[in-house]
Design a protein around this motif. Structure first.
Motif, short mmCIF file in Angstrom:
data_model
loop_
_atom_site.label_atom_id
_atom_site.label_comp_id
_atom_site.label_asym_id
_atom_site.label_seq_id
_atom_site.Cartn_x
_atom_site.Cartn_y
_atom_site.Cartn_z
N VAL A 54 0.83 -1.21 0.00
CA VAL A 54 0.00 0.00 0.00
C VAL A 54 0.86 1.26 0.00
O VAL A 54 2.04 1.23 0.36
CB VAL A 54 -0.95 0.03 1.22
CG1 VAL A 54 -1.91 -1.15 1.19
CG2 VAL A 54 -0.19 0.08 2.53
N LEU A 55 0.23 2.35 -0.40
CA LEU A 55 0.80 3.68 -0.28
C LEU A 55 0.07 4.34 0.87
O LEU A 55 -1.16 4.40 0.88
CB LEU A 55 0.59 4.47 -1.57
CG LEU A 55 1.15 5.88 -1.61
CD1 LEU A 55 2.68 5.85 -1.50
CD2 LEU A 55 0.74 6.58 -2.90
N ALA A 56 0.84 4.79 1.88
CA ALA A 56 0.22 5.36 3.07
C ALA A 56 0.92 6.66 3.47
O ALA A 56 2.10 6.85 3.18
CB ALA A 56 0.30 4.36 4.23
N ARG A 57 0.17 7.50 4.15
CA ARG A 57 0.71 8.76 4.64
C ARG A 57 0.83 8.65 6.16
O ARG A 57 -0.15 8.49 6.87
CB ARG A 57 -0.20 9.92 4.27
CG ARG A 57 0.38 11.28 4.64
CD ARG A 57 -0.49 12.42 4.16
NE ARG A 57 -0.78 12.36 2.74
CZ ARG A 57 0.04 12.79 1.77
NH1 ARG A 57 1.22 13.26 2.07
NH2 ARG A 57 -0.34 12.71 0.51
N PHE A 58 2.09 8.76 6.66
CA PHE A 58 2.32 8.77 8.10
C PHE A 58 1.90 10.13 8.67
O PHE A 58 1.72 11.10 7.93
CB PHE A 58 3.79 8.49 8.42
CG PHE A 58 4.18 7.05 8.22
CD1 PHE A 58 3.54 6.03 8.90
CD2 PHE A 58 5.22 6.72 7.37
CE1 PHE A 58 3.91 4.71 8.73
CE2 PHE A 58 5.60 5.40 7.19
CZ PHE A 58 4.94 4.40 7.87
N ALA A 59 1.77 10.21 9.98
CA ALA A 59 1.29 11.42 10.64
C ALA A 59 2.14 12.64 10.32
O ALA A 59 1.64 13.76 10.29
CB ALA A 59 1.23 11.21 12.15
N ASP A 60 3.43 12.46 10.04
CA ASP A 60 4.30 13.60 9.73
C ASP A 60 4.21 14.03 8.26
O ASP A 60 4.92 14.92 7.82
CB ASP A 60 5.75 13.31 10.09
CG ASP A 60 6.38 12.21 9.24
OD1 ASP A 60 5.70 11.63 8.36
OD2 ASP A 60 7.58 11.93 9.45
N GLY A 61 3.33 13.36 7.48
CA GLY A 61 3.13 13.70 6.07
C GLY A 61 3.94 12.87 5.10
O GLY A 61 3.75 12.97 3.89
N THR A 62 4.83 12.03 5.60
CA THR A 62 5.65 11.18 4.74
C THR A 62 4.79 10.15 4.03
O THR A 62 4.00 9.45 4.67
CB THR A 62 6.72 10.45 5.58
OG1 THR A 62 7.50 11.40 6.27
CG2 THR A 62 7.60 9.57 4.70
N LEU A 63 4.94 10.06 2.70
CA LEU A 63 4.29 8.98 1.95
C LEU A 63 5.23 7.79 1.93
O LEU A 63 6.43 7.95 1.68
CB LEU A 63 4.02 9.42 0.51
CG LEU A 63 2.77 10.23 0.29
CD1 LEU A 63 2.71 10.72 -1.15
CD2 LEU A 63 1.53 9.43 0.62
N ALA A 64 4.70 6.62 2.19
CA ALA A 64 5.53 5.43 2.28
C ALA A 64 4.86 4.25 1.59
O ALA A 64 3.63 4.13 1.59
CB ALA A 64 5.80 5.08 3.74
N VAL A 65 5.67 3.38 1.02
CA VAL A 65 5.20 2.11 0.47
C VAL A 65 5.48 1.05 1.53
O VAL A 65 6.62 0.86 1.93
CB VAL A 65 5.94 1.78 -0.85
CG1 VAL A 65 5.56 0.39 -1.34
CG2 VAL A 65 5.64 2.83 -1.91
N LYS A 66 4.42 0.40 2.00
CA LYS A 66 4.54 -0.61 3.05
C LYS A 66 3.58 -1.76 2.76
O LYS A 66 2.74 -1.69 1.88
CB LYS A 66 4.20 -0.02 4.43
CG LYS A 66 5.12 1.10 4.86
CD LYS A 66 6.53 0.62 5.08
CE LYS A 66 7.47 1.77 5.36
NZ LYS A 66 8.86 1.38 5.33
N ARG A 67 3.69 -2.81 3.56
CA ARG A 67 2.79 -3.96 3.44
C ARG A 67 1.75 -3.90 4.56
O ARG A 67 2.11 -3.76 5.73
CB ARG A 67 3.56 -5.27 3.50
CG ARG A 67 2.70 -6.46 3.14
CD ARG A 67 3.51 -7.71 2.87
NE ARG A 67 4.53 -7.56 1.86
CZ ARG A 67 4.35 -7.64 0.55
NH1 ARG A 67 3.12 -7.84 0.08
NH2 ARG A 67 5.37 -7.52 -0.29
N ALA A 68 0.48 -4.00 4.20
CA ALA A 68 -0.60 -4.02 5.19
C ALA A 68 -0.62 -5.39 5.87
O ALA A 68 -0.81 -6.41 5.21
CB ALA A 68 -1.94 -3.74 4.51
N ALA A 69 -0.38 -5.41 7.17
CA ALA A 69 -0.33 -6.68 7.90
C ALA A 69 -1.71 -7.06 8.44
O ALA A 69 -2.17 -8.18 8.23
CB ALA A 69 0.68 -6.58 9.04
N GLU A 70 -2.34 -6.12 9.14
CA GLU A 70 -3.65 -6.41 9.73
C GLU A 70 -4.32 -5.11 10.15
O GLU A 70 -3.67 -4.09 10.33
CB GLU A 70 -3.52 -7.33 10.94
CG GLU A 70 -2.74 -6.71 12.08
CD GLU A 70 -2.51 -7.67 13.24
OE1 GLU A 70 -2.62 -8.89 13.05
OE2 GLU A 70 -2.23 -7.18 14.34
#
Length: 113
Positions: free
Chosen positions: A47-63
């Motif tokens: 997934v593409l997600a936005r962390f609270a500090d605004g950083t966009l990151a590519v990560k794996r959705a675990a649960e």
């Protein structure tokens, strides 16, 4: 390309470029991913997600996990656990901030993610 401001945008697809080594060995720095914004997230999806500090990151959705405020969220992990920042460092990411699901790696060699 930044994600649209609303899941109902007329542009449901975009691209994300992998940066850093946190998603190795499956994804490498520079890989270009086709992302579907507003897609249904499932455990195991990249997934593409936005962390609270605004950083966009590519990560794996675990649960699915509730956030500190009790809202629906996702526990996101790096594929390389000793590299990068993920939910082990920042906690669950609100579901609304998981902006899209990567469908395929389009460059350098197309293949599913």
């Amino acid at each position: 390309m930044p994600p649209p401001s609303s899941p109902r945008s007329l542009t449901p697809f975009g691209f994300a470029r992998v940066r850093g080594d946190s998603m190795r060995p499956g994804l490498r720095p520079g890989d270009l991913l086709l992302v579907r914004y507003g897609a249904r997230v499932r455990p195991g999806a990249v997934v593409l997600a936005r962390f609270a500090d605004g950083t966009l990151a590519v990560k794996r959705a675990a649960e699915r996990r509730p956030t500190r405020t009790g809202e629906e969220g996702w526990w996101l992990l790096s594929d390389a656990p000793d590299v990068g920042v993920d939910s082990r460092h920042r906690g669950p990411v609100p579901a609304v901030d998981v902006t899209g699901v990567a469908l395929v790696r389009v460059w350098p060699r197309p293949r599913p993610v």
